[in-house]
Design an enzyme around this catalytic site. Sequence first.
Site, PDB file in Angstrom:
ATOM      1  CE  LYS A  45      -3.998   2.072   2.267  1.00 13.39           C
ATOM      2  NZ  LYS A  45      -3.533   3.462   2.120  1.00 13.39           N
ATOM      3  CG  PHE A  66      -4.221   0.692  -7.081  1.00 14.71           C
ATOM      4  CD1 PHE A  66      -5.595   0.701  -7.198  1.00 14.71           C
ATOM      5  CD2 PHE A  66      -3.598   1.794  -6.518  1.00 14.71           C
ATOM      6  CE1 PHE A  66      -6.352   1.781  -6.767  1.00 14.71           C
ATOM      7  CE2 PHE A  66      -4.340   2.880  -6.079  1.00 14.71           C
ATOM      8  CZ  PHE A  66      -5.722   2.877  -6.210  1.00 14.71           C
ATOM      9  NE  ARG A  73     -14.904   2.147   2.995  1.00 16.73           N
ATOM     10  CZ  ARG A  73     -13.928   3.033   3.026  1.00 16.73           C
ATOM     11  NH1 ARG A  73     -12.669   2.655   2.809  1.00 16.73           N
ATOM     12  NH2 ARG A  73     -14.167   4.306   3.242  1.00 16.73           N
ATOM     13  CE  LYS A 101      -8.022   1.122   5.725  1.00 12.59           C
ATOM     14  NZ  LYS A 101      -8.089   2.613   5.716  1.00 12.59           N
TER      15      LYS A 101
END
Length: 293
Positions: free
Chosen positions: A47, A118, A188, A194
């Site tokens: 990340k 990504f 979401r 994460k």
Amino acid sequence: MKGTRSGLIMLLAWLLTFRVFAAAPELLLLSKYRPGMDVTGWYMSEKLDGVRAYWNGQELLSRQGNRFAAPAWFTAGFPAFELDGELWIGRGRFEEVAAITSRSEPHGGWRRLSYQIFEVPNAPGGLEARLQGLRDYLAIHPVETIQIIAQSRCTGSPQLHARLAQVEAAGGEGLVLRKPDMPYETGRSLHAVKVKSYDDMEGEVIGYSPGKGKYSGLVGALQVRIAGGQSFFIGSGLSDRLRSQPPPLGSLVTFKHFGFTQRGIPRFASFLRVRENSAQKRTAPEVMQPDGL
């Protein structure tokens, strides 16, 4: 006549405001990894702590829909299809990226940035197929500023936590896990998470405390208020630049923490970053004394 003209002006202003609001792209948002999740076979990547940027096929936009003043050479050769990624320099250098991308005119600082991809929004297939489409494009039309974030398959929890420890020890923020066979989705997602060894959250800057010792004359800590109304001070994680030019009152800042006290105050809070575009006008510091929390 004046009333009609005034009404038209108000209507135009409202429409322009609506257009800016409506222009905010609908993007994928990460959920938090839950201990015990079976993520075997999911794609795993670092990340990156950059500034998120969405390429709509014509221009580079922030998550809020604001146009970045990227130089023409930076986006030269970008594809006509969508891209999602991070404007990035390196680990722990978010402030530099934010300073470069926040300016309203193109400038040479963009030469320090890369566009780390990504996701290819709205392309068909799973994640690998979507990214492969970009690889195929770049093989024919190389673009120096675009890089695709490396993905690897997660073999299970031991490998996940070993990789997380490796990334964090090197100054990285954490990991992202993506379920490989999911079509592109917005909002979401439970299929994109994460992973960090700490929690993070946001709070509003409502004041400052004075620095002491080597920080005399600078800001010692930010007073932050979180959802629920609790306020506390964050001094850890502030750079010398932020102590001399603190985030404006009303800014939203992201900080990491390790759980909560019985009073609902985040434990061992440490500043991470100012949320993009959370405040535009800098307010003179209003120095406030710590309340002993």
